[in-house]
Design an enzyme around this catalytic site. Structure first.
Site, PDB file in Angstrom:
ATOM      1  CB  CYS A  66      -1.054  -0.064   1.110  1.00 21.96           C
ATOM      2  SG  CYS A  66      -2.375  -1.136   1.110  1.00 21.96           S
TER       3      CYS A  66
ATOM      4  CG  HIS B 234      -9.099   0.805  -1.593  1.00 24.59           C
ATOM      5  ND1 HIS B 234      -8.910  -0.782  -1.546  1.00 24.59           N
ATOM      6  CD2 HIS B 234      -7.916   1.474  -1.039  1.00 24.59           C
ATOM      7  CE1 HIS B 234      -7.549  -0.652  -0.904  1.00 24.59           C
ATOM      8  NE2 HIS B 234      -6.998   0.469  -0.785  1.00 24.59           N
TER       9      HIS B 234
ATOM     10  CG  HIS C  36     -13.306   8.685 -10.561  1.00 21.84           C
ATOM     11  ND1 HIS C  36     -14.592   8.295  -9.859  1.00 21.84           N
ATOM     12  CD2 HIS C  36     -12.883   7.957 -11.406  1.00 21.84           C
ATOM     13  CE1 HIS C  36     -14.776   7.123 -10.475  1.00 21.84           C
ATOM     14  NE2 HIS C  36     -13.907   6.773 -11.359  1.00 21.84           N
TER      15      HIS C  36
ATOM     16  CD  GLU D 117      -8.549  -0.187   2.427  1.00 21.17           C
ATOM     17  OE1 GLU D 117      -8.383   0.986   3.203  1.00 21.17           O
ATOM     18  OE2 GLU D 117      -7.531  -0.841   2.618  1.00 21.17           O
TER      19      GLU D 117
END
Length: 151
Positions: free
Chosen positions: A26, A32, A76, A137
């Protein structure tokens, strides 16, 4: 009788992030499909002359608050902790026309849900309280914020 009722509205949005200094995958930029459940608590309106009679809060009003504070902002976008060298990557992405969000925390689900709780609470009507948030998530991983844990 008190008749406090909890109501929940669910939202989804796509967000990218990277965890600076993390010791696993990560640390790389990735994304996600987040699912956010927002639960508020209050008493249904008892005034039968009120157009919202019988409602704790109109789902549409709750939707407006959460869309404006969270979904429209984070959907986004790529989120970075502005207190790390990722700020340089963020500037480069912004220069190339990407939607970048710089926050003053590590953009984990845990920290995002704390941020979301503050933003949503500030917009709720006086007679409505934020009960809990659940930020999912992945299918098997989520963070939860409960008002009762934070008194």
């Amino acid at each position: 009788m008190d008749n406090n009722i909890r109501i929940t509205k669910q939202f989804s949005f796509e967000t990218g992030h990277a965890l600076y200094g993390y010791d696993g995958k990560c640390k790389n930029v990735h994304g996600h499909s987040y699912k956010l459940s927002v639960t508020v608590i209050g008493k249904p309106i008892t005034d039968n002359t009120n157009v919202k009679f019988g409602m704790v809060i109109d789902f549409g009003d709750l939707k407006k608050i959460v869309k404006e504070e969270i979904v429209y902002v984070f959907d986004h976008a790529t989120v970075f902790n502005k207190n790390t060298p990722h700020v340089e990557l963020a500037k480069e992405l912004e220069n190339r026309g990407h939607n970048v969000l710089l926050v003053d925390y590590q953009p984990t689900s845990e920290m995002m849900v704390i941020d979301f709780s503050k933003k949503i609470k500030s917009r709720l009507p006086e007679h409505i309280s934020l009960h809990s948030l659940k930020l999912q998530e992945t299918d098997s991983s989520f963070a939860e914020w409960y008002a009762s844990d934070n008194v």
